[in-house]
Design an enzyme around this catalytic site. Structure first.
Site, PDB file in Angstrom:
ATOM      1  N   ASP A  53       0.872  -1.187   0.000  1.00 32.90           N
ATOM      2  CA  ASP A  53       0.000   0.000   0.000  1.00 32.90           C
ATOM      3  C   ASP A  53       0.908   1.235   0.000  1.00 32.90           C
ATOM      4  O   ASP A  53       0.897   2.014   0.942  1.00 32.90           O
ATOM      5  CB  ASP A  53      -0.938  -0.005   1.222  1.00 32.90           C
ATOM      6  N   HIS A 112       8.915  -0.673   9.703  1.00 32.09           N
ATOM      7  CA  HIS A 112       8.092  -1.893   9.639  1.00 32.09           C
ATOM      8  C   HIS A 112       8.343  -2.686   8.352  1.00 32.09           C
ATOM      9  O   HIS A 112       8.745  -3.847   8.376  1.00 32.09           O
ATOM     10  CB  HIS A 112       6.603  -1.536   9.701  1.00 32.09           C
TER      11      HIS A 112
HETATM   12  C1  BDR Z   1       2.129  -1.012   8.669  1.00 36.71           C
HETATM   13  O1  BDR Z   1       1.015  -0.163   8.387  1.00 36.71           O
HETATM   14  C2  BDR Z   1       1.319   0.716   7.341  1.00 36.71           C
HETATM   15  O2  BDR Z   1       0.976   1.998   7.687  1.00 36.71           O
HETATM   16  C3  BDR Z   1       2.803   0.651   7.146  1.00 36.71           C
HETATM   17  O3  BDR Z   1       3.170   0.875   5.798  1.00 36.71           O
HETATM   18  C4  BDR Z   1       3.157  -0.749   7.587  1.00 36.71           C
HETATM   19  O4  BDR Z   1       2.965  -1.673   6.536  1.00 36.71           O
HETATM   20  C5  BDR Z   1       2.624  -0.720  10.064  1.00 36.71           C
HETATM   21  O5  BDR Z   1       1.614  -0.973  10.991  1.00 36.71           O
HETATM   22 CA    CA Z   2       2.732  -0.865   4.254  1.00 36.35          CA
END
Ligand code: BDR
Ligand code: CA
Length: 308
Positions: A11, A240
């Protein structure tokens, strides 16, 4: 060296962009395709962001297909502009790519690439909407391994007290995915919150010449602003998606791992909470009891250092 083929389902927000840039530079893997999903931004914008980033990197031949706009349990309602900016990439006004997205649906592109590459790794960096659709699509090819950035176990959530964003956006899809007999590894907040980028790292990134590192450096201040004070006491942000990408590339592995069924809470209040059912069979789990074991990376990781 043979490069491991990898499909990224994402995303494309800021940490997704960092993960894609890392994977483009990682000699252990080759990105053979990207499918997008709504999350940080909408699926069409995520594809446009990915194509722009690939153009900056000179990666002109990786197909990028637009996946699900809406989630299973609800319609997409606007993403996370406070974290990733209105455009998903920190408001830096990336130039639109001259290349169009792939005309195939996400499920079709995954099937095509899984048929062509029996050793395909799928790396999911957003809500699991496309992967749930893939699980339910008749006659599609099996891929080798799934690595998912998502979930929170001993760590608190980042959207609610319990839930991590990717799972919280589409918990019904996550429940379907975790119930598959796929070789699945989950990279939850328990480990991703320990891997951070700080102001010194940003200075190092700013010093790297090239259109892609410069774009990444330009989008990071907004992400750092979100984290600073609110999540960490100093100016640093969590990595992340890049961390999950390093696990998918095989250059990091979990030292502290749990393996068991992962269930996803769907009821109000705990919606999107991930729970390992290991050793807790007396409790009532909402979904996924029939699923096969999911490996969850919980603590220390070991392997190669974050690239310099
Ligand atoms: C995840 O949520 C999205 O906002 C970030 O890209 C990551 O994949 C972290 O909780
Ligand atoms: Ca993400």
């Amino acid at each position: 060296m043979t490069r491991r083929p990898i499909l990224v389902d994402c995303d494309t927000g800021i940490d997704d962009a960092l993960a894609l840039a890392y994977l483009l530079a990682e000699p252990a893997v080759e990105i053979v395709g990207v499918t997008t999903v709504s999350g940080n931004t909408d699926a069409a914008r995520a594809a446009a962001n990915t194509l722009s980033l690939f153009e900056l990197a000179g990666a002109d031949d990786i197909p990028v297909a637009v996946g699900a706009h809406d989630f299973r349990g609800r319609a997409y309602a606007g993403g996370a502009p406070h974290v990733h900016g209105d455009d998903g990439v920190g408001g830096i006004a990336l130039t639109a790519s001259a290349r169009a997205h792939d005309a195939r649906a996400a499920v079709e592109l995954i099937d095509h690439l899984a048929s062509r590459h029996p050793d395909l790794t799928v790396l999911a960096l957003g809500p699991l909407t496309n992967l749930a659709a893939y699980a339910e699509a008749p006659g599609v090819a099996r891929f080798d391994r799934l690595v998912v950035m998502g979930g929170a176990f001993a760590h608190s959530g980042n959207v609610t007290a319990w839930a991590e964003a990717n799972i919280h956006n589409d918990p019904e899809a996550a429940a379907v995915v975790f119930a598959q007999d796929w070789d699945t590894t989950l990279v939850p907040l328990d480990v991703t919150m320990t891997q951070t980028l700080d102001a010194t790292d940003l200075v190092r990134l700013e010093a790297i010449p090239g259109a892609l590192p410069q774009a990444l450096a330009a989008m990071l201040p907004l992400y750092l602003d979100f984290y600073a004070g609110r999540v960490f006491p100093d100016r640093r942000c969590a990595l992340h998606d890049p961390l999950a990408a390093m696990v998918a590339a095989g250059v990091l592995r979990g030292v502290s791992v749990s393996s068991g069924h992962v269930d996803v809470r769907l009821e109000r209040g705990e919606r999107g909470r991930t729970v390992s059912s290991r050793g807790s069979s007396t409790q009532r789990w909402v979904r996924g009891m029939e699923g096969s074991a999911v490996e969850v990376l919980l603590g220390r990781l070991e392997g190669r250092e974050w690239p310099g």
